[in-house]
Design an enzyme around this catalytic site. Structure first.
Site, short mmCIF file in Angstrom:
data_model
loop_
_atom_site.label_atom_id
_atom_site.label_comp_id
_atom_site.label_asym_id
_atom_site.label_seq_id
_atom_site.Cartn_x
_atom_site.Cartn_y
_atom_site.Cartn_z
N HIS A 284 -11.87 -10.86 -1.92
CA HIS A 284 -12.13 -12.30 -1.80
C HIS A 284 -10.95 -13.11 -2.33
O HIS A 284 -10.41 -13.97 -1.65
CB HIS A 284 -13.39 -12.71 -2.57
CG HIS A 284 -13.47 -14.19 -2.75
ND1 HIS A 284 -13.80 -15.03 -1.72
CD2 HIS A 284 -13.20 -14.98 -3.82
CE1 HIS A 284 -13.74 -16.28 -2.15
NE2 HIS A 284 -13.37 -16.28 -3.42
N GLU B 40 -13.71 -22.97 -1.29
CA GLU B 40 -14.52 -21.77 -1.07
C GLU B 40 -15.19 -21.74 0.31
O GLU B 40 -15.23 -20.69 0.94
CB GLU B 40 -15.60 -21.63 -2.14
CG GLU B 40 -15.09 -21.30 -3.51
CD GLU B 40 -14.34 -19.97 -3.61
OE1 GLU B 40 -13.88 -19.65 -4.70
OE2 GLU B 40 -14.20 -19.25 -2.59
N HIS C 120 -8.20 -16.12 -0.58
CA HIS C 120 -7.54 -17.32 -1.13
C HIS C 120 -6.03 -17.37 -0.92
O HIS C 120 -5.47 -18.43 -0.67
CB HIS C 120 -7.80 -17.42 -2.64
CG HIS C 120 -9.13 -17.97 -3.01
ND1 HIS C 120 -9.47 -19.30 -2.86
CD2 HIS C 120 -10.21 -17.36 -3.55
CE1 HIS C 120 -10.71 -19.48 -3.28
NE2 HIS C 120 -11.19 -18.32 -3.71
N SER D 20 -13.60 -14.15 3.32
CA SER D 20 -13.66 -12.80 2.72
C SER D 20 -15.00 -12.14 3.03
O SER D 20 -15.24 -11.01 2.63
CB SER D 20 -13.49 -12.89 1.20
OG SER D 20 -14.62 -13.53 0.63
C1 H4B Z 1 -14.26 -24.67 -10.18
C2 H4B Z 1 -15.48 -23.87 -10.43
O1 H4B Z 1 -15.95 -23.96 -11.72
C3 H4B Z 1 -15.38 -22.45 -10.01
O2 H4B Z 1 -16.64 -21.86 -10.06
C4 H4B Z 1 -14.36 -21.62 -10.78
C5 H4B Z 1 -14.87 -21.08 -12.09
N1 H4B Z 1 -14.20 -19.87 -12.51
C6 H4B Z 1 -13.52 -19.07 -11.64
N2 H4B Z 1 -12.98 -17.89 -12.07
C7 H4B Z 1 -12.31 -17.11 -11.19
N3 H4B Z 1 -11.76 -15.97 -11.61
N4 H4B Z 1 -12.19 -17.45 -9.88
C8 H4B Z 1 -12.71 -18.59 -9.41
O3 H4B Z 1 -12.58 -18.92 -8.21
C9 H4B Z 1 -13.41 -19.45 -10.29
N5 H4B Z 1 -13.97 -20.63 -9.83
N1 PHE Z 2 -19.41 -14.15 -0.77
C1 PHE Z 2 -17.99 -13.80 -0.81
C2 PHE Z 2 -17.56 -13.63 -2.29
C3 PHE Z 2 -17.78 -14.89 -3.11
C4 PHE Z 2 -18.78 -14.95 -4.05
C5 PHE Z 2 -18.99 -16.09 -4.85
C6 PHE Z 2 -18.16 -17.20 -4.66
C7 PHE Z 2 -17.17 -17.16 -3.68
C8 PHE Z 2 -16.99 -16.01 -2.90
C9 PHE Z 2 -17.73 -12.47 -0.07
O1 PHE Z 2 -18.63 -11.85 0.38
O2 PHE Z 2 -16.62 -12.05 0.04
FE FE2 Z 3 -12.97 -17.94 -4.63
#
Ligand code: H4B
Ligand code: PHE
Ligand code: FE2
Length: 235
Positions: A110, A157, A115, A176
């Site tokens: 993912h 996302e 990203h 993803s």
């Molecule tokens: C912006 C929002 O809080 C989001 O959920 C953040 C929090 N922590 C994270 N931590 C990781 N490793 N990757 C992410 O995409 C996020 N997203």
């Molecule tokens: N649902 C995404 C993973 C993901 C989980 C939670 C937040 C953002 C992305 C995947 O199947 O690859």
């Molecule tokens: Fe993400």
């Protein structure tokens, strides 16, 4: 923490390969042009789990962004602090063969496959770092940060974009997920509404299943412009 490349197992390599050969054709068919171009520039392949050092060597020359290894979801403050420094956190572990279609939490496929391609795009990364700077200014305001994570969620996302009149996916959580890619674009279950900052800020999100609403932009510029005067008028 570092990516310990030598620790990847043959199952990891098989999982990456299966995810790649199933999802790359969907990216080519259903992702926005900027994602496809970014994917090209990243040079990901089915037979090689990306090495973060090589990804950074390439990415840092394109937009100055880098990825760094994290064990999983990190707290908001650390997340936004690093985004403001053009550093994107990436998990190093991979989902199992049973989770190929959808995973409730972000794994390396993912974070890297989903990203990194858009981290090659200047307008998009400009939005990403500006969003982080605004969040940092209000990092102790929990409600404000909750609203910023909604903005991140419904764009970075799970965002969709109208491209030459055609709906395409750019959100990493869609790209993803083999299952959610077509669902986000063609299922009649979810709502698809035009991007609107204030609506998004007021819309809580669901984390562990396909989304019920997707927001559609017309350009990445629209994202960037939408938060240009956000912090002044709302902080
Ligand atoms: C912006 C929002 O809080 C989001 O959920 C953040 C929090 N922590 C994270 N931590 C990781 N490793 N990757 C992410 O995409 C996020 N997203
Ligand atoms: N649902 C995404 C993973 C993901 C989980 C939670 C937040 C953002 C992305 C995947 O199947 O690859
Ligand atoms: Fe993400």
């Amino acid at each position: 923490m570092e990516q310990q490349y030598e620790l990847y197992t043959s199952e990891d390599r098989e999982v990456w390969k299966q995810l790649y050969i199933r999802q790359h054709p969907q990216v080519v068919q259903f992702a926005s042009q900027a994602v496809i171009d970014g994917m090209e520039q990243c040079g990901f392949r089915a037979d090689e789990i990306p090495d973060f050092r090589k990804v950074n060597e390439n990415l840092s020359h394109i937009t100055g962004w880098e990825i760094y290894a994290v064990p999983g979801l990190i707290d908001n403050k650390l997340f936004f602090e690093n985004l403001a420094l053009k550093k994107f956190p990436c998990a190093t572990w991979l989902r199992t063969m049973q989770q190929l279609d959808y995973l409730e939490e972000p794994d390396m496929f993912h974070d890297v496959f989903g990203h990194v391609p858009l981290l090659t795009n200047h307008e998009f990364t400009g939005f990403l770092s500006n969003l982080a700077v605004i969040a940092l200014k209000n990092i102790d305001d929990e409600d404000f940060i909750e609203r910023m994570s909604r903005l991140y969620w419904y764009t970075v996302e799970f965002g969709l974009i109208k491209q030459n009149g055609e709906l395409k996916a750019y959100g990493a959580g869609i790209l993803s997920s083999i299952g959610e890619t077509k669902y986000s674009l063609f299922s009649d279950k979810p709502k698809r509404v035009p991007y609107d900052l204030h609506t998004i800020l007021d819309t809580p999100y669901i984390k562990d299943k396909y989304q019920e609403v997707y927001y559609v932009i017309n350009s990445y510029e629209e994202l960037f412009a939408s938060i240009e005067n956000y912090s002044e008028s709302y902080a």
